[in-house]
Scaffold this motif. Structure first.
Motif, PDB file in Angstrom:
ATOM      1  N   MET A   1      -8.326 -25.709  11.883  1.00 53.69           N
ATOM      2  CA  MET A   1      -8.938 -26.201  10.672  1.00 53.69           C
ATOM      3  C   MET A   1      -9.405 -27.636  10.926  1.00 53.69           C
ATOM      4  O   MET A   1      -8.649 -28.454  11.392  1.00 53.69           O
ATOM      5  CB  MET A   1      -7.906 -26.148   9.536  1.00 53.69           C
ATOM      6  N   ASP A   2     -10.643 -27.916  10.613  1.00 54.68           N
ATOM      7  CA  ASP A   2     -11.134 -29.269  10.829  1.00 54.68           C
ATOM      8  C   ASP A   2     -10.833 -30.168   9.630  1.00 54.68           C
ATOM      9  O   ASP A   2     -10.370 -29.710   8.601  1.00 54.68           O
ATOM     10  CB  ASP A   2     -12.627 -29.267  11.155  1.00 54.68           C
ATOM     11  N   MET A   3     -11.059 -31.464   9.800  1.00 55.96           N
ATOM     12  CA  MET A   3     -10.699 -32.434   8.766  1.00 55.96           C
ATOM     13  C   MET A   3     -11.451 -32.199   7.464  1.00 55.96           C
ATOM     14  O   MET A   3     -10.905 -32.414   6.388  1.00 55.96           O
ATOM     15  CB  MET A   3     -10.953 -33.857   9.263  1.00 55.96           C
ATOM     16  N   ALA A   4     -12.699 -31.744   7.530  1.00 59.06           N
ATOM     17  CA  ALA A   4     -13.452 -31.480   6.305  1.00 59.06           C
ATOM     18  C   ALA A   4     -12.796 -30.350   5.517  1.00 59.06           C
ATOM     19  O   ALA A   4     -12.678 -30.419   4.296  1.00 59.06           O
ATOM     20  CB  ALA A   4     -14.904 -31.124   6.633  1.00 59.06           C
ATOM     21  N   ALA A   5     -12.334 -29.313   6.221  1.00 66.43           N
ATOM     22  CA  ALA A   5     -11.661 -28.202   5.553  1.00 66.43           C
ATOM     23  C   ALA A   5     -10.349 -28.652   4.932  1.00 66.43           C
ATOM     24  O   ALA A   5      -9.985 -28.217   3.840  1.00 66.43           O
ATOM     25  CB  ALA A   5     -11.422 -27.063   6.540  1.00 66.43           C
ATOM     26  N   VAL A   6      -9.632 -29.549   5.617  1.00 64.75           N
ATOM     27  CA  VAL A   6      -8.387 -30.084   5.063  1.00 64.75           C
ATOM     28  C   VAL A   6      -8.681 -30.871   3.802  1.00 64.75           C
ATOM     29  O   VAL A   6      -7.998 -30.728   2.787  1.00 64.75           O
ATOM     30  CB  VAL A   6      -7.654 -30.981   6.084  1.00 64.75           C
ATOM     31  N   ALA A   7      -9.719 -31.701   3.833  1.00 62.25           N
ATOM     32  CA  ALA A   7     -10.076 -32.499   2.659  1.00 62.25           C
ATOM     33  C   ALA A   7     -10.411 -31.610   1.478  1.00 62.25           C
ATOM     34  O   ALA A   7      -9.999 -31.878   0.348  1.00 62.25           O
ATOM     35  CB  ALA A   7     -11.255 -33.416   2.989  1.00 62.25           C
ATOM     36  N   ILE A   8     -11.138 -30.539   1.720  1.00 62.37           N
ATOM     37  CA  ILE A   8     -11.482 -29.612   0.639  1.00 62.37           C
ATOM     38  C   ILE A   8     -10.228 -28.923   0.119  1.00 62.37           C
ATOM     39  O   ILE A   8     -10.028 -28.809  -1.086  1.00 62.37           O
ATOM     40  CB  ILE A   8     -12.521 -28.572   1.116  1.00 62.37           C
ATOM     41  N   ALA A   9      -9.356 -28.490   1.026  1.00 62.94           N
ATOM     42  CA  ALA A   9      -8.129 -27.801   0.619  1.00 62.94           C
ATOM     43  C   ALA A   9      -7.216 -28.703  -0.194  1.00 62.94           C
ATOM     44  O   ALA A   9      -6.606 -28.271  -1.164  1.00 62.94           O
ATOM     45  CB  ALA A   9      -7.396 -27.270   1.844  1.00 62.94           C
ATOM     46  N   VAL A  10      -7.118 -29.968   0.196  1.00 68.11           N
ATOM     47  CA  VAL A  10      -6.207 -30.892  -0.476  1.00 68.11           C
ATOM     48  C   VAL A  10      -6.795 -31.424  -1.776  1.00 68.11           C
ATOM     49  O   VAL A  10      -6.121 -31.470  -2.794  1.00 68.11           O
ATOM     50  CB  VAL A  10      -5.823 -32.061   0.466  1.00 68.11           C
ATOM     51  N   THR A  11      -8.065 -31.810  -1.759  1.00 67.18           N
ATOM     52  CA  THR A  11      -8.665 -32.437  -2.933  1.00 67.18           C
ATOM     53  C   THR A  11      -9.478 -31.471  -3.775  1.00 67.18           C
ATOM     54  O   THR A  11      -9.706 -31.717  -4.957  1.00 67.18           O
ATOM     55  CB  THR A  11      -9.600 -33.594  -2.519  1.00 67.18           C
ATOM     56  N   GLY A  12      -9.941 -30.384  -3.161  1.00 59.74           N
ATOM     57  CA  GLY A  12     -10.818 -29.461  -3.863  1.00 59.74           C
ATOM     58  C   GLY A  12     -12.262 -29.929  -3.885  1.00 59.74           C
ATOM     59  O   GLY A  12     -13.131 -29.278  -4.426  1.00 59.74           O
ATOM     60  N   VAL A  13     -12.526 -31.085  -3.275  1.00 54.70           N
ATOM     61  CA  VAL A  13     -13.870 -31.649  -3.276  1.00 54.70           C
ATOM     62  C   VAL A  13     -14.237 -32.059  -1.856  1.00 54.70           C
ATOM     63  O   VAL A  13     -13.486 -32.785  -1.211  1.00 54.70           O
ATOM     64  CB  VAL A  13     -13.948 -32.886  -4.203  1.00 54.70           C
ATOM     65  N   ALA A  14     -15.376 -31.607  -1.393  1.00 54.94           N
ATOM     66  CA  ALA A  14     -15.813 -31.971  -0.046  1.00 54.94           C
ATOM     67  C   ALA A  14     -16.376 -33.386  -0.038  1.00 54.94           C
ATOM     68  O   ALA A  14     -17.143 -33.762  -0.903  1.00 54.94           O
ATOM     69  CB  ALA A  14     -16.874 -30.993   0.429  1.00 54.94           C
ATOM     70  N   GLY A  15     -15.952 -34.181   0.945  1.00 54.51           N
ATOM     71  CA  GLY A  15     -16.528 -35.495   1.140  1.00 54.51           C
ATOM     72  C   GLY A  15     -16.023 -36.584   0.215  1.00 54.51           C
ATOM     73  O   GLY A  15     -16.514 -37.692   0.254  1.00 54.51           O
ATOM     74  N   THR A  16     -15.058 -36.300  -0.616  1.00 52.11           N
ATOM     75  CA  THR A  16     -14.531 -37.299  -1.533  1.00 52.11           C
ATOM     76  C   THR A  16     -13.186 -37.786  -1.035  1.00 52.11           C
ATOM     77  O   THR A  16     -12.257 -37.008  -0.875  1.00 52.11           O
ATOM     78  CB  THR A  16     -14.361 -36.704  -2.950  1.00 52.11           C
ATOM     79  N   ARG A  17     -13.091 -39.083  -0.779  1.00 53.52           N
ATOM     80  CA  ARG A  17     -11.829 -39.663  -0.315  1.00 53.52           C
ATOM     81  C   ARG A  17     -11.097 -40.285  -1.496  1.00 53.52           C
ATOM     82  O   ARG A  17     -11.697 -40.834  -2.397  1.00 53.52           O
ATOM     83  CB  ARG A  17     -12.075 -40.754   0.706  1.00 53.52           C
ATOM     84  N   GLY A  18      -9.784 -40.207  -1.424  1.00 52.87           N
ATOM     85  CA  GLY A  18      -8.963 -40.886  -2.408  1.00 52.87           C
ATOM     86  C   GLY A  18      -8.859 -42.361  -2.063  1.00 52.87           C
ATOM     87  O   GLY A  18      -9.209 -42.772  -0.963  1.00 52.87           O
ATOM     88  N   PRO A  19      -8.372 -43.173  -2.991  1.00 51.23           N
ATOM     89  CA  PRO A  19      -8.217 -44.596  -2.711  1.00 51.23           C
ATOM     90  C   PRO A  19      -7.305 -44.823  -1.500  1.00 51.23           C
ATOM     91  O   PRO A  19      -6.205 -44.296  -1.440  1.00 51.23           O
ATOM     92  CB  PRO A  19      -7.566 -45.148  -3.974  1.00 51.23           C
ATOM     93  N   GLY A  20      -7.792 -45.551  -0.516  1.00 51.65           N
ATOM     94  CA  GLY A  20      -7.011 -45.866   0.669  1.00 51.65           C
ATOM     95  C   GLY A  20      -6.905 -44.743   1.682  1.00 51.65           C
ATOM     96  O   GLY A  20      -6.235 -44.888   2.698  1.00 51.65           O
ATOM     97  N   GLU A  21      -7.533 -43.617   1.425  1.00 47.63           N
ATOM     98  CA  GLU A  21      -7.451 -42.491   2.351  1.00 47.63           C
ATOM     99  C   GLU A  21      -8.357 -42.728   3.555  1.00 47.63           C
ATOM    100  O   GLU A  21      -9.493 -43.145   3.409  1.00 47.63           O
ATOM    101  CB  GLU A  21      -7.843 -41.196   1.656  1.00 47.63           C
TER     102      GLU A  21
END
Length: 54
Positions: A1-21
């Motif tokens: 699983m690549d980092m983009a897929a992890v971000a989508i799985a964790v946040t539900g939104v592609a390309g959106t970082r949380g504060p300090g992430e």
């Protein structure tokens, strides 16, 4: 699983970082999830009486 897929799985939104992430913190989160999945898989295999590790 690549980092983009992890971000989508964790946040539900592609390309959106949380504060300090960062990419590093996302990688840490991914490794933590895989560790938890490994523990859960081991417990499920014991419950089913399946021997061995995969």
């Amino acid at each position: 699983m690549d980092m983009a897929a992890v971000a989508i799985a964790v946040t539900g939104v592609a390309g959106t970082r949380g504060p300090g992430e960062t990419l590093h913190s996302a990688g840490d989160a991914q490794r933590e999830l895989w560790s938890l999945i490994k523990v859960m898989r081991h417990a499920m295999r014991q419950d089913l009486g399946v021997a061995g590790e995969f």
